[in-house]
Design an enzyme around this catalytic site. Structure first.
Site, PDB file in Angstrom:
ATOM      1  N   GLU A  37       1.013  -1.198   0.109  1.00  0.00           N
ATOM      2  CA  GLU A  37       0.004   0.007  -0.229  1.00  0.00           C
ATOM      3  C   GLU A  37       0.879   1.196   0.005  1.00  0.00           C
ATOM      4  OE1 GLU A  37      -3.064  -0.334   3.115  1.00  0.00           O
ATOM      5  OE2 GLU A  37      -3.686  -2.340   2.332  1.00  0.00           O
ATOM      6  N   GLU A  81       9.679  -6.526  -4.592  1.00  0.00           N
ATOM      7  CA  GLU A  81       9.801  -7.662  -3.967  1.00  0.00           C
ATOM      8  C   GLU A  81      10.624  -7.886  -2.768  1.00  0.00           C
ATOM      9  OE1 GLU A  81       8.692 -11.339  -5.676  1.00  0.00           O
ATOM     10  OE2 GLU A  81       7.662 -10.444  -7.319  1.00  0.00           O
ATOM     11  N   THR A 130       1.571  -4.564 -10.076  1.00  0.00           N
ATOM     12  CA  THR A 130       2.075  -5.165 -11.559  1.00  0.00           C
ATOM     13  C   THR A 130       0.854  -5.713 -12.157  1.00  0.00           C
ATOM     14  OG1 THR A 130       4.414  -5.353 -10.820  1.00  0.00           O
ATOM     15  CG2 THR A 130       3.688  -6.685 -12.759  1.00  0.00           C
ATOM     16  N   ALA A 180       2.736   1.357   3.277  1.00  0.00           N
ATOM     17  CA  ALA A 180       3.118   0.085   3.575  1.00  0.00           C
ATOM     18  C   ALA A 180       3.805  -0.785   2.564  1.00  0.00           C
ATOM     19  CB  ALA A 180       1.842  -0.514   4.165  1.00  0.00           C
ATOM     20  N   GLY A 181       5.078  -0.335   2.263  1.00  0.00           N
ATOM     21  CA  GLY A 181       5.582  -1.095   1.191  1.00  0.00           C
ATOM     22  C   GLY A 181       6.716  -1.958   1.904  1.00  0.00           C
ATOM     23  N   SER A 182       7.734  -1.734   2.489  1.00  0.00           N
ATOM     24  CA  SER A 182       8.715  -2.648   3.351  1.00  0.00           C
ATOM     25  C   SER A 182       8.112  -3.183   4.353  1.00  0.00           C
ATOM     26  CB  SER A 182      10.028  -1.735   3.632  1.00  0.00           C
ATOM     27  OG  SER A 182      10.575  -1.369   2.497  1.00  0.00           O
TER      28      SER A 182
END
Ligand SMILES: Cc1cc2nc3c(=O)[nH]c(=O)nc-3n(C[C@H](O)[C@H](O)[C@H](O)COP(=O)(O)OP(=O)(O)OC[C@H]3O[C@@H](n4cnc5c(N)ncnc54)[C@H](O)[C@@H]3O)c2cc1C
Length: 380
Positions: free
Chosen positions: A129, A364, A160, A132-134
């Site tokens: 989000e 990722e 993606t 809120a990535g890592s």
């Protein structure tokens, strides 16, 4: 020049040969233009799907290719060497199938997996989000149980295939219990309430659509929950271990391609009366690039062998992702250097490779997060 590979038998050799032929005929001639025009090559995924290349690591009983990761990743490397956006797309599709395959009930698998693995469908994986990535445990998207349904609301960033996929594997919060309050859902693309923002305008990988997926009162039957309520983050992270190997393979292919272009140019281009490859300063740069490509391949193959043996491989997957993507960044940057001024123009693909390599250090799990994973293993 294709990478030299030690393959276990003639079946794997035939599969790699088929992949190379498809890459040469269908991917390479399209890649530069599609990337320049930022157009998503849906038809290429259909071609790969019909050739069985979209479902290689899944069992044959569900329509998959039944291939070990060691082979699947080498196929992916070949695809990535021809067209990174497509390689990433194949890897993301495999990632989006993983939760259902690994954590779904038998009934769910029988119902949805054959379609997902048929080659006709393309998946997307919605974890990140905007804030809120890592740290995906900070996610806010909500799934609220309402009778026989769940109702999903929120926004999943950076997806993606956002707006292009046929199904979305979505992580959303079912309680406020931190990392244990997240659940995983299968959401078909035609579910009312799924909306998509305008795709991101990116530095590279422009043939791959990346968009925020908005969930506006998306109502799905309760049996679309994958795994148990609260298990979603564990499912998502297990998927990422496998997904990181996919990105490592694509990055290796990209680096191999950059090396091949650099070597070909260095044999032709002359300065001070001889080919530039014969100047030791440049020959050694090329040697270091070759070492980086070989090391990346060895790292992902080593991790794949752990996975294929049914052993834990999370640490090895992080090592492979870190080594392969950092090496791809270095090799593609050095390839621009080998081509000199020509490398800085769009007449040659190496400047695009350099832009494509950058994102592989980011998605990722950024390479800082890979170091976090590895250091936590060391601290155990
Ligand atoms: C092209 C593209 C495609 C993507 N596709 C998908 C997708 O399909 N599905 C999906 O869910 N997500 C996807 N992502 C999102 C991607 O996974 C995130 O961008 C990534 O995890 C980083 O999150 P962030 O961008 O919020 O950066 P942040 O988390 O804000 O990080 C910013 C910086 O801080 C560093 N950092 C953060 N925490 C730490 C720490 N603890 N220690 C040291 N450094 C730290 C990071 O390494 C980074 O350098 C995609 C992203 C891109 C760019």
């Amino acid at each position: 020049m294709p990478a030299t590979r030690l393959l276990p038998g003639s079946e794997a050799e035939d599969l790699l040969k088929l992949t190379r032929e498809l890459c040469e005929k269908e991917l390479l001639p399209r890649a530069a233009r599609a990337e320049r025009e930022e157009s998503f090559p849906r038809e290429v995924f259909t071609l790969l799907g019909r050739a069985g290349l979209l479902s290689l690591p899944y069992p044959e009983e569900f329509g998959g290719g039944g291939q070990p990761y060691e082979i699947y990743l080498q196929v992916l490397e070949e695809i990535g060497s021809a067209w990174a956006s497509v390689g990433v797309g194949v890897s993301v599709h495999a990632l989006s199938c993983f939760p259902l395959f690994a954590f779904g009930t038998d009934a769910q698998r029988r119902r949805w997996l054959p379609g997902m693995l048929s080659g006709e469908q393309l998946g997307a994986y919605c974890l990140s989000e905007a804030h809120a990535g890592s740290d995906p445990a900070a996610m806010r998207a909500r799934a609220v149980r309402d009778g026989d349904s769940y109702v999903l609301n929120g926004a999943k960033a950076w997806t993606t295939h956002g707006g292009r996929a046929d199904f979305y594997t979505v992580m959303a919060r079912t309680s406020d219990d931190g990392s244990r309050g997240i659940s995983c859902f299968y959401v078909p693309a035609d579910t009312p309430g799924l909306e998509f923002d305008k795709p991101e305008e990116k530095m590279g990988l422009t043939g791959s659509t990346t968009a925020t997926v908005r969930l506006e009162n998306v109502r799905i039957p309760a049996d679309h929950l994958i795994g148990a309520e609260g298990q979603g983050l564990a499912i998502a992270l297990a998927g990422l271990d496998a997904g990181r190997l996919g990105i490592a393979a694509v990055a290796t292919g990209l680096a191999q391609s950059a090396l091949d272009h650099a070597v070909a140019y260095a044999k032709e281009r002359e300065a001070f009366g001889k080919a530039i490859i014969d100047h030791q300063g440049l020959g050694f740069l090329l040697a270091d690039m070759a070492v980086a490509v070989d090391t990346a391949r060895a790292a992902y193959l080593s991790a794949a062998r752990f996975k294929d043996a049914g052993r834990p491989y999370g640490r090895e997957a992080s090592v492979a992702k870190l080594v392969a993507t950092d090496n791809a960044m270095k090799v593609t940057t050095d390839a621009v250097q080998v081509l000199g001024g020509a490398g800085y123009t769009r007449d040659f693909p190496v400047e695009r490779f350099m832009r494509e390599a950058k994102v592989m250090q980011i998605f990722e799990g950024t390479n800082q997060i890979q170091r976090l994973v590895i250091s936590r293993h060391l601290a155990r």
